[in-house]
Structures are given as C-alpha cells and as structure tokens.
Design an enzyme around this catalytic site. Structure first.
Site, PDB file in Angstrom:
ATOM      1  N   THR A   1       0.826  -1.210   0.000  1.00 60.73           N
ATOM      2  CA  THR A   1       0.000   0.000   0.000  1.00 60.73           C
ATOM      3  C   THR A   1       0.856   1.253   0.000  1.00 60.73           C
ATOM      4  O   THR A   1       1.996   1.243   0.484  1.00 60.73           O
ATOM      5  CB  THR A   1      -0.913   0.006   1.245  1.00 60.73           C
ATOM      6  OG1 THR A   1      -1.583   1.258   1.344  1.00 60.73           O
ATOM      7  CG2 THR A   1      -0.098  -0.215   2.517  1.00 60.73           C
ATOM      8  N   ASP A   2       0.284   2.361  -0.486  1.00 66.19           N
ATOM      9  CA  ASP A   2       0.991   3.643  -0.406  1.00 66.19           C
ATOM     10  C   ASP A   2       1.015   4.186   1.014  1.00 66.19           C
ATOM     11  O   ASP A   2       1.774   5.110   1.318  1.00 66.19           O
ATOM     12  CB  ASP A   2       0.370   4.674  -1.351  1.00 66.19           C
ATOM     13  CG  ASP A   2      -1.104   4.966  -1.085  1.00 66.19           C
ATOM     14  OD1 ASP A   2      -1.690   4.341  -0.176  1.00 66.19           O
ATOM     15  OD2 ASP A   2      -1.670   5.812  -1.807  1.00 66.19           O
ATOM     16  N   GLU A   3       0.215   3.617   1.908  1.00 67.35           N
ATOM     17  CA  GLU A   3       0.165   4.127   3.274  1.00 67.35           C
ATOM     18  C   GLU A   3       1.475   3.921   4.036  1.00 67.35           C
ATOM     19  O   GLU A   3       1.700   4.562   5.062  1.00 67.35           O
ATOM     20  CB  GLU A   3      -1.013   3.502   4.032  1.00 67.35           C
ATOM     21  CG  GLU A   3      -2.354   3.892   3.431  1.00 67.35           C
ATOM     22  CD  GLU A   3      -3.539   3.441   4.260  1.00 67.35           C
ATOM     23  OE1 GLU A   3      -3.500   3.600   5.495  1.00 67.35           O
ATOM     24  OE2 GLU A   3      -4.506   2.934   3.671  1.00 67.35           O
TER      25      GLU A   3
ATOM     26  N   TYR B   1      -1.865  -0.520  10.967  1.00 71.53           N
ATOM     27  CA  TYR B   1      -1.975  -1.189   9.672  1.00 71.53           C
ATOM     28  C   TYR B   1      -0.791  -0.867   8.778  1.00 71.53           C
ATOM     29  O   TYR B   1      -0.108  -1.766   8.273  1.00 71.53           O
ATOM     30  CB  TYR B   1      -3.275  -0.777   8.970  1.00 71.53           C
ATOM     31  CG  TYR B   1      -3.246  -1.043   7.482  1.00 71.53           C
ATOM     32  CD1 TYR B   1      -3.090  -2.342   6.991  1.00 71.53           C
ATOM     33  CD2 TYR B   1      -3.363  -0.003   6.558  1.00 71.53           C
ATOM     34  CE1 TYR B   1      -3.041  -2.594   5.623  1.00 71.53           C
ATOM     35  CE2 TYR B   1      -3.320  -0.248   5.203  1.00 71.53           C
ATOM     36  CZ  TYR B   1      -3.164  -1.539   4.735  1.00 71.53           C
ATOM     37  OH  TYR B   1      -3.110  -1.782   3.391  1.00 71.53           O
TER      38      TYR B   1
ATOM     39  N   LYS C   1       2.312  -3.293   7.319  1.00 73.25           N
ATOM     40  CA  LYS C   1       2.599  -3.475   5.896  1.00 73.25           C
ATOM     41  C   LYS C   1       4.016  -3.026   5.561  1.00 73.25           C
ATOM     42  O   LYS C   1       4.699  -3.651   4.738  1.00 73.25           O
ATOM     43  CB  LYS C   1       1.581  -2.708   5.050  1.00 73.25           C
ATOM     44  CG  LYS C   1       0.189  -3.309   5.046  1.00 73.25           C
ATOM     45  CD  LYS C   1       0.151  -4.722   4.457  1.00 73.25           C
ATOM     46  CE  LYS C   1       0.411  -4.738   2.962  1.00 73.25           C
ATOM     47  NZ  LYS C   1       0.258  -6.105   2.393  1.00 73.25           N
TER      48      LYS C   1
END
Length: 347
Positions: free
Chosen positions: A130-132, A155, A159
């Site tokens: 993810t870009d998060e 989260y 990741k």
C-alpha cells in the site's frame, strides 16, 4: 502461467483471480476465509478447470509447504492481509500476526519451495502493498519508489514491516521478488466497511453519510480492475528486486468523493425529496489520519507501459451501478462482525 494468489477471496485478490483466469492463467486461490473474505467474489470462475481453491492460513507453515509442493506455482501473488485502518487501531495484534508473521512464514515456505525446485530464475514472489507505508503528504508532491517509509497507523506499520521482509529475503537469500505499492482501490466487491461502499449503502438506507474531520483528506483512487491488470503485468514483466508504485492518477478529497457518489445516486436511484448529500455528516476524525496520499506511477508506466484506463468519474458510476444490482451480495456481508459500526476511535 500458474499463479498462487493469497487472499484471493478478498476484494483486490478476487479481482486478480477473475482477471487471471479470464486471461488463461491457472490460479490457486489460497484464503483463510476470515471476516472480509467471500467466495461469492470468485463465483464466476469457481467451475473453471484452471481454478482451484485452498482454505489455509498463511501463518501455517505446514499448510504452505503442502500447497506449494502440490500445486507447483510459477509465481506467488501475496495479497492476504488485514487491511482496515480503523480495525488496526482497535486491535493491532491481528495485523502484526497476519501481515508480519504471516508474510515471514510465507516467505520461508516460498524460499524452501524455490530451492527445492532448483532456484528457477523465472519464479516470482510478488508482494502487494500500500501507499500508506509512505506516511502523509502535504498539499504538493507524490510518493515515488524512493520515498522514505513513514507509516502512521498499526496497519501501515505492519505493511511496511512486511515490505522490508520481502526485500530482505531477496537481498539475503536471492529469492526473486517484485513489490508493488498501490493507492486506494475501489470498485465491485468492495467489502462494506470501507468508505465508498459505506457511503453508497448508508445513502440507500437513509442513514448519515459519515465523513471524518472536515473531509479535506485527499486520496488517489484506483479502480480495482485496473489494479489487477497492473499486478498481472508486474508479476510477468517486472524486474527482479524492483518495486513499482501503482496509482489511479485520480486525486479527490473525501468530501468531493462523497458528493460525487451522492450525485450519481441522485440520478440512478433518486429520493422522493432532496438529495443524498443532505445526509452528509461530519464525525470526529480518527487518530493519526493521514492528510493526503498521491502516487507517481511513472516507473510502471515507463518501464512496463501501464496506465490506468478508468477515470474516477467512470469508476464511481460503475461501482454504484454494481451495488444497486447486487443487493444480495452486500446484505449478507452487513451481518458480519463490526460492519456498520464506528471503529478506530480508541486512543
């Protein structure tokens, strides 16, 4: 090509499974069938001879060894993950166990399988992230593959850790990996706890349309079928050890996105009086809410020739039409634990 897709009964994973089978690949769908999974997501390919299903947990090393030895995939596409930020705030332990320990276990099983097969250079371990992991942007700039990691939620931290593990297994053990980081996905089969389906379904039910803070948080929206197309391209043509950012090039604030959804619903399923936008309600922001995400997809575009094909306006309309036509699918999922509740308010 024979693909082992982890998390293939989830939102993005099922889109990959459906597209891969449609393109003639053989697919083994490996899913633990936790709360966000739904085998109805892959019902259209369930009877295809190129499709098979294995219910297993990626933390179960013996099961991973058995499945790899039995099916002998050419590539693993690793999408199995806990992915809801609000749930990670309330219960981070599950995210650590699945996203970090699960990825470690799968990596070790993949490495053992790859060695047993004679270390084929054609094998790929494709980790989907993810870009998060990159944190939060200001009003300018975009995330690139060189952006330093700066996760802000349990989260995204889990990741980020899994991304680092995958890169380490490549550099230390030579495992042939590719890695992708995507922007916010949306589209058909999106589990009804995420923003877009929440807005659609609350609107139809006459409930408030909750927007965190003042709605100014910005996301880059990627139609899930475009994402699946990019993922299949990367697993086949991406350079070993390389990471690719996949974005929709469709930035919208949360408030603008919700207003767009309301406009589409006003047209397709009008209320007796007024607009669905009348139901918009601003609620207390969640802890650590990132202000803006934006992906620069130049690498995947330049090196592999991929670009998103669906604008956010077109994609939102397709998504609303799908939810209006598939009430049986989403009503069943609304009965699952936590769906429809305000999560992520612990601090």
């Amino acid at each position: 090509m024979k693909l082992l897709v982890t998390g293939g009964a989830g939102f993005i994973g099922s889109a990959v499974v459906r597209l891969a089978v449609a393109r003639g690949h053989s697919v083994v769908n490996l899913d633990a069938l936790t709360y966000a999974a739904c085998l109805d997501n892959v019902a259209t390919v369930a009877d295809n001879p190129r499709y098979s299903f294995e219910q297993a947990d990626i933390r179960d090393r013996a099961a991973m060894d058995r499945i790899l030895a039995q099916h002998k995939p050419d590539a693993i596409m690793h999408l199995a993950a806990e992915s809801h930020v609000d749930r990670s705030i309330d219960g981070p332990g599950t995210f650590i166990e699945t996203n970090i320990t699960g990825t470690y276990t799968l990596l070790e099983a993949a490495r053992a399988y790859w060695v047993a097969q004679g270390r084929p250079s054609s094998f790929r371990f494709h980790h989907i992230s993810t870009d998060e992991v990159f944190g939060s942007l200001g009003s300018e700039g975009q995330f690139t593959e060189e952006t330093p990691y700066d996760p802000r939620s349990p989260y995204s931290a889990s990741k980020a850790a899994s991304d680092h593990l995958v890169q380490a297994w490549h550099h230390t053990y030579g495992l042939p990996i590719v890695l992708t980081n995507c922007s916010n996905n949306y589209g058909p089969y999106h589990f009804p706890e995420k923003l877009i389906p929440v807005i659609i379904l609350n609107a139809l039910a006459g409930k408030p349309l909750p927007i965190y803070g003042d709605g100014s948080n910005v996301r880059d929206w990627l139609y899930v079928e475009d994402h699946a197309d990019a993922l299949l391209l990367v697993v086949q043509q991406g350079a070993v050890g390389r990471s690719y950012n996949i974005g929709g090039e469709n930035e919208r604030s949360n408030l603008d996105l919700v207003r767009s959804l309301c406009g589409i619903l006003d047209e397709l399923r009008p209320k007796p009086q007024g607009s669905y936008a009348d139901q918009i309600t601003f609620v207390t922001d969640r802890p650590g809410h990132d202000a803006r995400y934006a992906i620069d997809p130049a690498r995947v575009s330049t090196e592999l020739g991929w670009r998103p094909s669906v604008t956010v306006e077109e994609g939102l309309r397709r998504t609303v039409e799908w939810y209006l036509a598939n009430e049986g699918w989403w009503r069943a999922l609304q009965e699952r634990s936590g769906v429809g509740e305000r999560l992520g308010v612990k601090s």
